[in-house]
Design a protein around this motif. Structure first.
Motif, short mmCIF file in Angstrom:
data_model
loop_
_atom_site.label_atom_id
_atom_site.label_comp_id
_atom_site.label_asym_id
_atom_site.label_seq_id
_atom_site.Cartn_x
_atom_site.Cartn_y
_atom_site.Cartn_z
N GLY A 125 0.83 -1.07 -0.01
CA GLY A 125 0.15 -0.19 -0.15
C GLY A 125 0.64 1.08 0.59
O GLY A 125 0.56 2.39 0.23
N HIS A 126 1.91 1.43 -0.01
CA HIS A 126 2.63 2.81 -0.02
C HIS A 126 2.62 3.13 -1.57
O HIS A 126 2.63 1.96 -2.14
N ARG A 127 3.23 4.19 -1.29
CA ARG A 127 2.91 5.30 -2.23
C ARG A 127 4.25 6.09 -2.76
O ARG A 127 5.18 6.45 -1.90
N ARG A 128 4.63 6.96 -3.72
CA ARG A 128 6.12 7.85 -3.93
C ARG A 128 5.71 8.97 -3.75
O ARG A 128 4.54 9.13 -4.30
N TYR A 129 6.14 9.68 -3.05
CA TYR A 129 6.61 10.92 -2.39
C TYR A 129 7.34 11.55 -2.77
O TYR A 129 8.64 11.44 -2.42
N THR A 130 7.59 12.46 -3.36
CA THR A 130 8.48 13.49 -3.34
C THR A 130 8.36 15.24 -2.43
O THR A 130 7.54 15.53 -1.95
N ILE A 131 9.68 14.74 -1.47
CA ILE A 131 9.53 16.58 -0.13
C ILE A 131 11.17 16.54 -0.43
O ILE A 131 12.19 16.32 -0.39
N ARG A 132 10.33 18.08 0.02
CA ARG A 132 11.68 18.98 0.02
C ARG A 132 11.92 19.05 0.86
O ARG A 132 11.53 19.72 2.10
N LEU A 133 13.31 19.46 1.55
CA LEU A 133 13.24 19.74 2.90
C LEU A 133 14.62 20.76 3.08
O LEU A 133 15.20 20.67 2.07
N ASP A 134 14.74 21.49 4.02
CA ASP A 134 16.37 22.29 4.16
C ASP A 134 17.26 20.93 3.68
O ASP A 134 17.69 19.82 4.43
N ALA A 135 18.65 21.42 3.24
CA ALA A 135 19.45 21.16 3.31
C ALA A 135 20.56 20.77 4.44
O ALA A 135 21.00 19.67 4.63
N GLY A 136 19.89 21.60 5.73
CA GLY A 136 20.70 21.05 6.85
C GLY A 136 19.68 20.38 7.87
O GLY A 136 19.66 20.34 8.75
N ASP A 137 18.43 19.89 7.57
CA ASP A 137 17.47 19.20 8.07
C ASP A 137 17.76 18.13 8.54
O ASP A 137 17.70 16.73 7.57
#
Length: 428
Positions: free
Chosen positions: A376-388
Motif C-alpha cells: 500500500g506504499h506510495r511514492r512521494y517527493t519531499i523537499r527539506l532544508d539541506a541542513g535538516d
C-alpha cells in the motif's frame, strides 16, 4: 530443597520405559503410523524411552476403559513383557478410564493432554510460561485429583504428574486448587496488561509485526534464527520453543520490522493450554502478517495445516490478516517431490518453498514478505532544508528512499512509504 515427590517424578519420567497406544477410531485425515510416531516424539521430548507402539481399532469407545476388554488384556501382557512403567494413550481419557487402566495394566497411564502438559511443564523457561503451564495443569487436574494438592506451596509450579498418587483429601484439595487458580489468573492478568502496554508502544511505532506460526517441529525456530541471526533453541524435538521471542529485522524497503517466534501448535492441543497461553498468543492476534511454516516433507502436512488454521481461528486471528505459507524442509524431499512442491508453490502468490536449514528460498520469502507489507506504499517527493539531518534520517528510517538531489539550500527526496507514515511525517 527437593521434595520426595519431585525425586520420584524425575526418576520415573527420565528414562521410563513406555508403550504408546493409539485408539484408532477411523479418523481418515490422519495416518496411524504418523500419529503414533508423533506421540512417541512427544514422549521422547520428556526423556521417556518408547519400547513399543500399538494401534487398536476402536469401533465404540468403552466408558470404563476406552478400549475393549480383550485389548486391555493384550496391552497388559505387552506391559509385562516389555517391563514398561508407563502407558501413553494417544487420546483423551476420563478420570475413571485412567484409573481403571492403571489398575488393569499395573502401570502409570497418561493421555495425550497429560503428556503435552508434562512437556510444557519441563520446557517453560520464563516466569510467565510457568504460570501459564501451572494454570493449565491445575485446570486439567481439577477433575482428577489423582494425588494430594495439599503441598502446593512446596512443589515447583504445580505440574508434573508422573509421580505417585499421594493422599486424597478431596474437599481440601479442591479448595486449594480453586484458590491457587484464582491467584494464577490474577498474576496472568497482570502479565497480559503489561504485554498489552508493550504491544501498544510497538504499534505506535511504525514497525510492522511478523509472527511465525505453525505445527510443532515444522522449523519455525530454524527459520527465525536464519532471518534474525539469533540463537533460539532449534532442535528436531517437539515443542522446542514455548516462550515467545521477538527480534528486530530489516527487509527491503522496511528499515525495521519485529519478528516473533511462537509456540508450535499440535493436533488436539489441550483447551487448557490454549486458554492459559492466550497472553502469549496475543502476539499472533495483533500481527500485521503471519508466516505459516509448514513441514512439507511430513506425510500429514495437510492435516497439520488444518490444525494450525483451527487454532488460529480459536484464538481470534482475523481471516483478513495477510499471511504466507512457508513450505519448509525442501531438503528432506526426493528430487521428484521437491520439483513438484517447488512448482506448486510457484503457481501461488501466497506460498514460498524453502529450506530453513540450508537457506534455499529464504531470500525469496524475504522479498515476498517485504512486498506484501509495502503493497500500500506510495511514492512521494519531499523537499527539506539541506541542513535538516533529523528529517532526512526519519525518511530513511521509515520509508524507502529511492533517490535524492540537492538544489541550493533544498534537498529533494524521492521516497516510497505508507500514507500513514507520510501523514505522520507531515505532522512533525
Amino acid at each position: 530443597m527437593t521434595t520426595g515427590f519431585e525425586r520420584d517424578r524425575d526418576d520415573f519420567a527420565r528414562g521410563a520405559r513406555a508403550i504408546v497406544v493409539l485408539p484408532d477410531q477411523g479418523n481418515a485425515s490422519r495416518d496411524a503410523d504418523a500419529r503414533l510416531a508423533e506421540t512417541a516424539g512427544l514422549a521422547l521430548a520428556i526423556g521417556v524411552e518408547v519400547v513399543e507402539k500399538i494401534a487398536f481399532r476402536v469401533r465404540a469407545p468403552k466408558p470404563a476403559t476406552l478400549i475393549g476388554s480383550g485389548q486391555v488384556e493384550q496391552l497388559a501382557a505387552q506391559v509385562r513383557m516389555e517391563e514398561a512403567g508407563l502407558v501413553v494413550i494417544d487420546g483423551s481419557l476420563t478420570p475413571v478410564q485412567q484409573r481403571n487402566l492403571e489398575t488393569a495394566l499395573e502401570a502409570k497411564v497418561i493421555d495425550r493432554t497429560g503428556l503435552i502438559l508434562e512437556i510444557f511443564g519441563e520446557r517453560a523457561a520464563t516466569a510467565e510460561g510457568r504460570l501459564q503451564v501451572e494454570l493449565a495443569h491445575l485446570d486439567y487436574q481439577a477433575g482428577r485429583l489423582v494425588r494430594s494438592w495439599t503441598h502446593l506451596e512446596r512443589q515447583r509450579g504445580g505440574f508434573g504428574f508422573l509421580g505417585g498418587p499421594g493422599e486424597t483429601q478431596i474437599e481440601a484439595d479442591r479448595r486449594l486448587i480453586r484458590d491457587r487458580m484464582a491467584r494464577l489468573r490474577k498474576e496472568l492478568d497482570q502479565v497480559s496488561r503489561t504485554r498489552g502496554l508493550h504491544r501498544d508502544r510497538r504499534q505506535r511505532a511504525p514497525w510492522p509485526i511478523i509472527a511465525l506460526v505453525g505445527y510443532t517441529n515444522a522449523g519455525k525456530s530454524t527459520l527465525f534464527n536464519r532471518l534474525t541471526g539469533a540463537d533460539v533453541m532449534a532442535e528436531d524435538l517437539l515443542f522446542a520453543t514455548l516462550d515467545p521471542t521477538l527480534r528486530q529485522i530489516s527487509l527491503p524497503g522496511i528499515d525495521k520490522a519485529i519478528l516473533s517466534d511462537t509456540v508450535g501448535f499440535v493436533s488436539e492441543l489441550p483447551t487448557q493450554l490454549v486458554a492459559a497461553f492466550k497472553a502469549t498468543l496475543e502476539e499472533v492476534v495483533s500481527a500485521d502478517l503471519l508466516i505459516h511454516v509448514r513441514d512439507i516433507a511430513h506425510p500429514d502436512t495437510e492435516a497439520q495445516r488444518a490444525d494450525v488454521e483451527s487454532v488460529l481461528a480459536e484464538i481470534g486471528v482475523s481471516e483478513t490478516t495477510p499471511r504466507f505459507e512457508a513450505w519448509n524442509k525442501l531438503d528432506l524431499l526426493d528430487d521428484d517431490a521437491r520439483a513438484d512442491a517447488t512448482a506448486d508453490a510457484a503457481r501461488r502468490d501466497d506460498v514460498v518453498a524453502l529450506s530453513a536449514m540450508t537457506g534455499e528460498g529464504v531470500d525469496v520469502l524475504v522479498r515476498e514478505v517485504a512486498a506484501k507489507l509495502t503493497a500500500g506504499h506510495r511514492r512521494y517527493t519531499i523537499r527539506l532544508d539541506a541542513g535538516d539531518g533529523a528529517a532526512a534520517a526519519w525518511l530513511h528510517q521509515h520509508g524507502e528512499v529511492l533517490g535524492s538531489d540537492t538544489q541550493g539550500d533544498t534537498a529533494i527526496y524521492d521516497v516510497r512509504m505508507s500514507p500513514a507514515d507520510y501523514d505522520r511525517f507531515e505532522q512533525r
